[in-house]
Design a protein around this motif. Structure first.
Motif, PDB file in Angstrom:
ATOM      1  N   GLY A 151       0.823  -1.208   0.000  1.00  0.00           N
ATOM      2  CA  GLY A 151       0.000   0.000   0.000  1.00  0.00           C
ATOM      3  C   GLY A 151       0.857   1.259   0.000  1.00  0.00           C
ATOM      4  O   GLY A 151       0.602   2.195  -0.758  1.00  0.00           O
ATOM      5  N   TYR A 152       1.884   1.280   0.858  1.00  0.00           N
ATOM      6  CA  TYR A 152       2.794   2.422   0.876  1.00  0.00           C
ATOM      7  C   TYR A 152       3.539   2.545  -0.446  1.00  0.00           C
ATOM      8  O   TYR A 152       3.751   3.650  -0.952  1.00  0.00           O
ATOM      9  N   TYR A 153       3.946   1.396  -1.006  1.00  0.00           N
ATOM     10  CA  TYR A 153       4.648   1.430  -2.285  1.00  0.00           C
ATOM     11  C   TYR A 153       3.759   2.033  -3.365  1.00  0.00           C
ATOM     12  O   TYR A 153       4.198   2.876  -4.140  1.00  0.00           O
ATOM     13  N   PHE A 154       2.505   1.627  -3.434  1.00  0.00           N
ATOM     14  CA  PHE A 154       1.588   2.189  -4.419  1.00  0.00           C
ATOM     15  C   PHE A 154       1.365   3.674  -4.176  1.00  0.00           C
ATOM     16  O   PHE A 154       1.427   4.480  -5.096  1.00  0.00           O
ATOM     17  N   TRP A 155       1.106   4.031  -2.902  1.00  0.00           N
ATOM     18  CA  TRP A 155       0.732   5.411  -2.588  1.00  0.00           C
ATOM     19  C   TRP A 155       1.869   6.371  -2.887  1.00  0.00           C
ATOM     20  O   TRP A 155       1.689   7.377  -3.578  1.00  0.00           O
ATOM     21  N   TYR A 156       3.071   6.078  -2.355  1.00  0.00           N
ATOM     22  CA  TYR A 156       4.186   7.008  -2.504  1.00  0.00           C
ATOM     23  C   TYR A 156       5.014   6.750  -3.751  1.00  0.00           C
ATOM     24  O   TYR A 156       5.761   7.627  -4.188  1.00  0.00           O
ATOM     25  N   GLY A 157       4.890   5.569  -4.341  1.00  0.00           N
ATOM     26  CA  GLY A 157       5.650   5.266  -5.542  1.00  0.00           C
ATOM     27  C   GLY A 157       4.900   5.592  -6.818  1.00  0.00           C
ATOM     28  O   GLY A 157       5.518   5.882  -7.841  1.00  0.00           O
ATOM     29  N   TYR A 158       3.571   5.550  -6.782  1.00  0.00           N
ATOM     30  CA  TYR A 158       2.792   5.815  -7.987  1.00  0.00           C
ATOM     31  C   TYR A 158       1.798   6.959  -7.805  1.00  0.00           C
ATOM     32  O   TYR A 158       1.793   7.911  -8.585  1.00  0.00           O
ATOM     33  N   HIS A 159       0.954   6.873  -6.801  1.00  0.00           N
ATOM     34  CA  HIS A 159      -0.155   7.820  -6.671  1.00  0.00           C
ATOM     35  C   HIS A 159       0.314   9.258  -6.446  1.00  0.00           C
ATOM     36  O   HIS A 159      -0.131  10.170  -7.154  1.00  0.00           O
ATOM     37  N   VAL A 160       1.168   9.474  -5.473  1.00  0.00           N
ATOM     38  CA  VAL A 160       1.607  10.838  -5.159  1.00  0.00           C
ATOM     39  C   VAL A 160       2.338  11.475  -6.342  1.00  0.00           C
ATOM     40  O   VAL A 160       2.017  12.609  -6.716  1.00  0.00           O
TER      41      VAL A 160
END
Length: 62
Positions: A30-39
């Motif tokens: 979840g952190y990888y998706f949020w800070y790696g892609y979404h942000v």
């Protein structure tokens, strides 16, 4: 008595381990998706629309 080991605490230990690993991996992904892609995607989108707004404002004054 038989030579078969009791299964008393094994299910609970396995369940706790499975839940811990699943929670850890889920939060990590979840952190990888949020800070790696979404942000970064939101930052690119906001920069694009800010640039469009600046161009629109510049063209309105010209």
């Amino acid at each position: 008595m038989s030579n078969i080991a009791p299964i008393v605490g094994r299910l609970r230990k396995g369940l706790v381990m499975d839940l811990s690993v699943a929670t850890g991996l889920g939060m990590g992904m979840g952190y990888y998706f949020w800070y790696g892609y979404h942000v970064p995607a939101v930052r690119r989108r906001d920069a694009y629309y800010a640039k469009l707004e600046q161009q629109r404002a510049a063209n309105a004054h010209a």
